[in-house]
Write a protein that holds these residues in place. Structure first.
Motif, PDB file in Angstrom:
ATOM      1  N   SER A 127       8.680   3.510   0.017  1.00 54.29           N
ATOM      2  CA  SER A 127       9.028   5.065  -0.985  1.00 54.29           C
ATOM      3  C   SER A 127       7.289   5.219  -1.336  1.00 54.29           C
ATOM      4  CB  SER A 127      10.092   4.857  -1.642  1.00 54.29           C
ATOM      5  OG  SER A 127      11.242   4.478  -1.091  1.00 54.29           O
ATOM      6  N   LEU A 128       6.740   4.057  -2.078  1.00 56.15           N
ATOM      7  CA  LEU A 128       5.382   4.416  -2.977  1.00 56.15           C
ATOM      8  C   LEU A 128       4.504   5.097  -1.883  1.00 56.15           C
ATOM      9  CD1 LEU A 128       5.427   1.886  -5.519  1.00 56.15           C
ATOM     10  CD2 LEU A 128       5.160   4.116  -5.907  1.00 56.15           C
ATOM     11  N   LEU A 129       4.534   4.357  -0.556  1.00 52.97           N
ATOM     12  CA  LEU A 129       3.093   4.691   0.537  1.00 52.97           C
ATOM     13  C   LEU A 129       3.484   6.341   0.589  1.00 52.97           C
ATOM     14  CD1 LEU A 129       3.468   1.758   2.677  1.00 52.97           C
ATOM     15  CD2 LEU A 129       1.814   2.267   0.805  1.00 52.97           C
ATOM     16  N   VAL A 130       4.729   6.890   0.577  1.00 52.12           N
ATOM     17  CA  VAL A 130       5.017   8.266   0.750  1.00 52.12           C
ATOM     18  C   VAL A 130       5.076   8.984  -0.345  1.00 52.12           C
ATOM     19  CG1 VAL A 130       6.284   9.980   2.406  1.00 52.12           C
ATOM     20  CG2 VAL A 130       6.313   7.476   2.877  1.00 52.12           C
ATOM     21  N   CYS A 131       4.129   8.929  -1.296  1.00 57.58           N
ATOM     22  CA  CYS A 131       3.922   9.614  -2.729  1.00 57.58           C
ATOM     23  C   CYS A 131       3.696  11.101  -2.443  1.00 57.58           C
ATOM     24  CB  CYS A 131       2.874   9.084  -3.721  1.00 57.58           C
ATOM     25  SG  CYS A 131       3.653   7.784  -4.614  1.00 57.58           S
ATOM     26  N   ASN A 132       2.879  11.308  -1.084  1.00 59.76           N
ATOM     27  CA  ASN A 132       2.613  12.541  -0.854  1.00 59.76           C
ATOM     28  C   ASN A 132       3.234  12.909   0.415  1.00 59.76           C
ATOM     29  OD1 ASN A 132       1.545  15.178  -0.323  1.00 59.76           O
ATOM     30  ND2 ASN A 132      -0.456  14.368   0.124  1.00 59.76           N
ATOM     31  N   PRO A 133       4.586  13.589   0.364  1.00 57.51           N
ATOM     32  CA  PRO A 133       5.595  13.612   1.644  1.00 57.51           C
ATOM     33  C   PRO A 133       4.750  14.672   2.656  1.00 57.51           C
ATOM     34  CG  PRO A 133       6.663  13.706  -0.321  1.00 57.51           C
ATOM     35  CD  PRO A 133       5.376  13.967  -0.965  1.00 57.51           C
ATOM     36  N   ALA A 134       3.741  15.456   2.159  1.00 59.00           N
ATOM     37  CA  ALA A 134       3.296  16.510   3.013  1.00 59.00           C
ATOM     38  C   ALA A 134       2.247  15.663   3.864  1.00 59.00           C
ATOM     39  CB  ALA A 134       2.306  17.545   1.926  1.00 59.00           C
ATOM     40  N   SER A 135       1.674  14.670   3.869  1.00 57.16           N
ATOM     41  CA  SER A 135       0.796  13.952   4.571  1.00 57.16           C
ATOM     42  C   SER A 135       1.563  13.296   5.767  1.00 57.16           C
ATOM     43  CB  SER A 135      -0.038  12.806   3.673  1.00 57.16           C
ATOM     44  OG  SER A 135      -0.679  11.943   4.517  1.00 57.16           O
ATOM     45  N   ARG A 136       1.280  13.696   6.815  1.00 57.81           N
ATOM     46  CA  ARG A 136       1.959  13.022   8.019  1.00 57.81           C
ATOM     47  C   ARG A 136       1.607  11.724   7.965  1.00 57.81           C
ATOM     48  NH1 ARG A 136       1.393  14.906  14.389  1.00 57.81           N
ATOM     49  NH2 ARG A 136       2.672  13.392  15.248  1.00 57.81           N
ATOM     50  N   ALA A 138       0.771   9.516   5.850  1.00 54.60           N
ATOM     51  CA  ALA A 138       1.416   8.628   4.790  1.00 54.60           C
ATOM     52  C   ALA A 138       3.026   8.515   5.284  1.00 54.60           C
ATOM     53  CB  ALA A 138       1.524   9.547   3.415  1.00 54.60           C
ATOM     54  N   ARG A 139       3.486   9.275   5.812  1.00 54.50           N
ATOM     55  CA  ARG A 139       4.706   9.309   6.164  1.00 54.50           C
ATOM     56  C   ARG A 139       4.878   8.309   7.476  1.00 54.50           C
ATOM     57  NH1 ARG A 139       4.738  14.909   6.336  1.00 54.50           N
ATOM     58  NH2 ARG A 139       4.994  14.865   8.808  1.00 54.50           N
ATOM     59  N   GLU A 140       3.936   8.311   8.210  1.00 57.97           N
ATOM     60  CA  GLU A 140       4.034   7.406   9.449  1.00 57.97           C
ATOM     61  C   GLU A 140       3.735   5.908   8.824  1.00 57.97           C
ATOM     62  OE1 GLU A 140       4.578   7.650  12.581  1.00 57.97           O
ATOM     63  OE2 GLU A 140       5.027   9.829  11.964  1.00 57.97           O
ATOM     64  N   PHE A 146       8.106  -0.115   6.822  1.00 60.87           N
ATOM     65  CA  PHE A 146       9.753  -0.358   6.501  1.00 60.87           C
ATOM     66  C   PHE A 146      10.312  -1.378   7.762  1.00 60.87           C
ATOM     67  CE2 PHE A 146      14.136   0.350   6.737  1.00 60.87           C
ATOM     68  CZ  PHE A 146      14.562   0.086   5.304  1.00 60.87           C
ATOM     69  N   ARG A 147       9.656  -0.710   8.938  1.00 60.37           N
ATOM     70  CA  ARG A 147      10.174  -1.078  10.191  1.00 60.37           C
ATOM     71  C   ARG A 147       9.603  -2.651  10.295  1.00 60.37           C
ATOM     72  NH1 ARG A 147       9.109   3.908  12.885  1.00 60.37           N
ATOM     73  NH2 ARG A 147       7.048   3.340  13.381  1.00 60.37           N
ATOM     74  N   THR A 148       8.473  -2.883   9.917  1.00 59.29           N
ATOM     75  CA  THR A 148       7.886  -4.329  10.260  1.00 59.29           C
ATOM     76  C   THR A 148       8.384  -5.202   9.294  1.00 59.29           C
ATOM     77  OG1 THR A 148       5.685  -3.261  10.784  1.00 59.29           O
ATOM     78  CG2 THR A 148       5.435  -5.317  10.107  1.00 59.29           C
ATOM     79  N   GLN A 149       8.512  -4.704   7.889  1.00 61.42           N
ATOM     80  CA  GLN A 149       9.057  -5.745   6.808  1.00 61.42           C
ATOM     81  C   GLN A 149      10.403  -5.825   6.860  1.00 61.42           C
ATOM     82  OE1 GLN A 149       7.677  -5.246   2.828  1.00 61.42           O
ATOM     83  NE2 GLN A 149       5.632  -4.907   3.467  1.00 61.42           N
ATOM     84  N   GLY A 150      11.085  -4.823   7.531  1.00 62.89           N
ATOM     85  CA  GLY A 150      12.552  -4.744   7.896  1.00 62.89           C
ATOM     86  C   GLY A 150      12.925  -5.872   8.685  1.00 62.89           C
TER      87      GLY A 150
END
Length: 300
Positions: A127-136, A138-140, A146-150
């Motif tokens: 969630s912190l990595l996507v502080c700027n949701p407008a940045s693609r 950052a979202r990726e 999340f997938r790797t650590q999951g």
């Protein structure tokens, strides 16, 4: 809760709380250093699988001082660095929550609650990595993290099930005592295959979890994408979160001592990661990328 009323003054709450946490952590460290470990049962019975036990020994106390002091510096730095950012209030909420979860993680005396915090770190970091949701980008990066650590979180959960099935407890102190008594022999549990070396299998699963959290080769791919995060987030990640893997190995050292093959594997993985991280760092021109590979190598 009162973001409209407080606005950007919300940072003062986080900074004040972290001052209290840092000073309390230092006091706790002094108490443990010159006295006995602190052990308190906060929730449930002392032997139940859902019991939340606070266990602060020297290892936990050192980690608490590290987490609270580094997070305090990052809170103070973020106060002005993040001014004007659209997610300012959200950022401080998640930063404070992540610090809380890390402190609970290192002071937990029960494997179940340790796992809960371990997974919450994954979610809050993403969630912190996507502080700027407008940045693609950052979202990726958030999704990849999340997938790797999951994957590592799932391995941790399976390891807990194995250990509970074999030894009937998730309390660390009791688990280590039963491990010593059993001398690496699994208990007679119907749903476990006969002759299964539980410490070996459990530690191999835990190593997978450690590799994903501490960016060990080949699970370091998520760390590279974190350069899209705000600088304070990167600082907390490099200085605190990746240390979670190293902490877990040290916290469960009595368990790992019953699986020398796992320790040998861990040695090889760490050595390879250190070489790759250090070599890759020397070829980077971006300061952030240098720090990413340096962190990877140092954790190795």
């Amino acid at each position: 809760l009162f973001r409209r009323e407080l606005g950007e003054r919300i940072s003062r709450i986080g900074i004040g709380a972290l001052w209290c946490a840092a000073l309390t952590s230092v006091a706790t460290f002094v108490m443990v250093l010159y006295g006995d470990p602190i052990r308190l049962t906060i929730l449930g019975g002392s032997s139940g699988p859902l019991a939340y036990t606070l266990l602060v020994d020297r290892l936990a106390a050192v980690m608490m001082v590290l987490i609270s002091s580094v997070s305090l510096i990052i809170h103070v730095y973020s106060d002005r660095y993040m001014v004007g950012d659209a997610g300012y209030v959200r950022y401080f909420a998640f930063l404070g929550a992540l610090t809380s979860v890390l402190l609970i993680l290192v002071s937990s005396g029960n494997l179940l609650w340790m796992f809960v915090c371990w997974h919450l770190v994954t979610w809050l970091l993403s969630s912190l990595l996507v502080c700027n949701p407008a940045s693609r980008a950052a979202r990726e990066a958030g999704k990849k993290t999340f997938r790797t650590q999951g994957l590592g979180d799932a391995a941790f959960a399976i390891a807990i099930l194995l250990l509970y099935g074999a030894y009937g407890t998730l309390d660390l102190t009791e688990l280590f005592a039963r491990l010593q008594a059993a001398s690496s022999q699994s208990a007679d549990v119907t749903w476990l295959p006969s002759g299964l070396d539980v410490p070996l299998v459990a530690t191999l699963l835990l190593v997978l979890s450690v590799m994903t959290k501490s960016a060990q080769f080949p699970f370091h791919v998520w760390l590279i994408g974190t350069i899209e995060a705000p600088t304070p987030v990167s600082a907390l990640m490099h200085a605190g979160i990746v240390n979670a893997g190293g902490f877990l190995v040290n916290r469960l050292a009595p368990l790992f001592s019953f699986a020398p093959a796992t320790l040998h594997l861990l040695f090889v993985i760490g050595g390879v990661t250190a070489l790759i991280g250090a070599s890759a760092m020397l070829t980077q021109t971006s300061v952030k990328r240098r720090l990413v590979y340096s962190t990877m190598g140092q954790m190795g």
